[in-house]
Design a protein around this motif. Structure first.
Motif: not given
Length: 445
Positions: A162-163, A426-428, A268-270, A442-445
């Motif tokens: 994820f990182t 973002s997701l790992a 899952l995070g940001c 996931v989405r980029s915006s």
């Protein structure tokens, strides 16, 4: 001029309400000694905190800090590896080390009467390691085994994935241990160069807590380091790592590692705030409400009400110029989509409608309790000293910390929730996911 350079500067920083008196001395050359005298204790924990971690390495030297951490215990001019461990263990003490992305710590915990021995051993380890070629080869094999072991632990590996997804090629995205390629290629000369260039007095903080006398600790440190490069000169301590420009991160990233595991591991995070952001206390409250315990929203929704996962929690990580917020869940692979949907729905609900006054009170209580209960052993108190001096350039008293938490308002937490949880996620994921479609997560915006 020489007389001024040899003079240490000592200040009293705080008289802690939990019976700890904190004093700080800057030795000639810039090395700092910070102690907390806790007379009720019979032990002392001491740590040598070096302001160098994995983010300070070039790509080709990825893993050098961790490699060095291993090697410093392999022998000095005065002690063999066996001497180092046996001298501490002979008095019932313990010694170890760990590497992080922005610092490395070497520490020991001993009875108060054995503090002189612990100081002498650790000063010797930090200042006079020989970095023998044979030891480099031995530890190379050990570290390669450590990396392989880590790869067999998907519950740990998923956090690194994820990182990496979030920070990309930036040093914060690289593994602390390095990779099999960088470790296999690293030479003794490269490691020694890193050691002599980076492990300098201005980068080092010696922190100790327990039954001790500050002046005696300083005297012992000076005696142990008197003939080394870590004492003397007119250099000043390196200030805390600057906040600077925020690290450029990537949004809406997906990292899927296909493995034939019995359980799927999901993060899952940001992106989030850095450690200097005054809103970090409000973020801590929000984190507790979302996934900080058995009463948290995510635990209740995912585990208690639906029984979809054994482990589910949220966490935050802050660096000088970056941060992240993430949710972890481990579940049966076939339930991964449902778990992710519930987590997303709960994050969206809090982003839109905030938290309740009751949740605010509970989140603040958890944060305050964690601060105070974490100070009931000398190791935790020593870590607070070292991190405060090295990472923040200040040491907040327990009362000040509690006041900061008490000052957090419902509006502040709700504002952070709206800002943070509305960001692209973002997701790992690690599990048997060949051909699995996570694109809706996931989405980029």
């Amino acid at each position: 001029m020489a007389e001024a350079a040899s003079r240490a500067r000592t200040t009293t920083l705080a008289a802690d309400p939990l019976n700890g008196t904190v004093r700080r001395t800057v030795l000639p050359g810039g090395l700092r000694v910070i102690t907390e005298a806790v007379p009720a204790m019979r032990s002392v924990s001491i740590g040598f905190w070096v302001g160098i971690g994995s983010r300070d390495e070039s790509p080709s030297l990825s893993g050098a800090s961790h490699f060095l951490e291993h090697l410093l215990f392999k022998g000095t001019k005065r002690r063999s590896a066996l001497d180092i461990s046996s001298e501490i263990e002979a008095v019932g003490g313990e010694t170890n080390a760990f590497t992080a992305k922005e610092y490395t710590c070497y520490y020991a915990r001993v009875l108060d009467a054995d503090l002189p021995l612990a100081i002498d051993v650790l000063c010797d380890v930090i200042s006079s390691s020989v970095l023998d070629e044979a030891d480099v080869e031995t530890e190379r094999g050990v570290i390669l085994e450590e990396i392989a072991m880590h790869d067999d632990e998907p519950g740990d590996e998923v956090h690194d994935a994820f990182t990496k997804a979030l920070f990309g090629e930036h040093a914060l995205g690289r593994l602390i241990s390095g990779t099999t390629e960088t470790i296999a290629a690293m030479t003794r000369k490269q490691i020694a160069g890193f050691y002599h260039k980076r492990y300098t007095a201005p980068e080092i903080v010696i922190a100790a807590s327990g039954s001790l006398d500050h002046a005696a600790v300083v005297k012992l440190v000076r005696a142990a380091l008197k003939d080394t490069h870590l004492l003397g000169g007119d250099a000043q301590p390196v200030p805390e790592r600057p906040q600077g420009k925020l690290v450029k991160t990537r949004s809406g990233q997906l990292s899927v590692i296909d493995k034939d595991t019995e359980q799927a591991h999901l993060v899952l995070g940001c992106t989030s705030m850095n450690r200097f952001d005054e809103r970090r206390f409000a973020l801590g409250v929000l984190n507790n409400v979302l996934g900080g315990g058995m009463s948290s929203r995510l635990f209740q929704q995912v585990r208690e009400q639906r029984g979809l996962a054994y482990s589910v929690y949220s966490y935050t990580t802050q660096y000088a110029d970056a941060g992240l917020f993430a949710v972890y869940a481990g579940c049966t692979p076939g339930k991964a989509d449902e778990v992710l949907r519930i987590v997303q729905d709960e994050l969206a609900e809090v982003a839109a409608n905030g938290i309740t006054a009751a949740e605010l009170a509970r989140g603040k209580g958890m944060l305050k309790g964690g601060f105070v209960l974490g100070l009931e052993d000398t190791g935790s108190r020593m870590s607070r000293l070292g991190k405060g001096e090295l990472l923040y350039g200040e040491l907040l008293s327990v009362d000040e910390l509690l006041q900061r938490v008490d000052a957090v308002t419902l509006d502040e937490v709700c504002a952070i929730a709206t800002e943070l949880l509305s960001r692209p996620m973002s997701l790992a994921a690690i599990g048997p996911f060949v051909g699995h479609d996570f694109s809706g997560v996931v989405r980029s915006s």
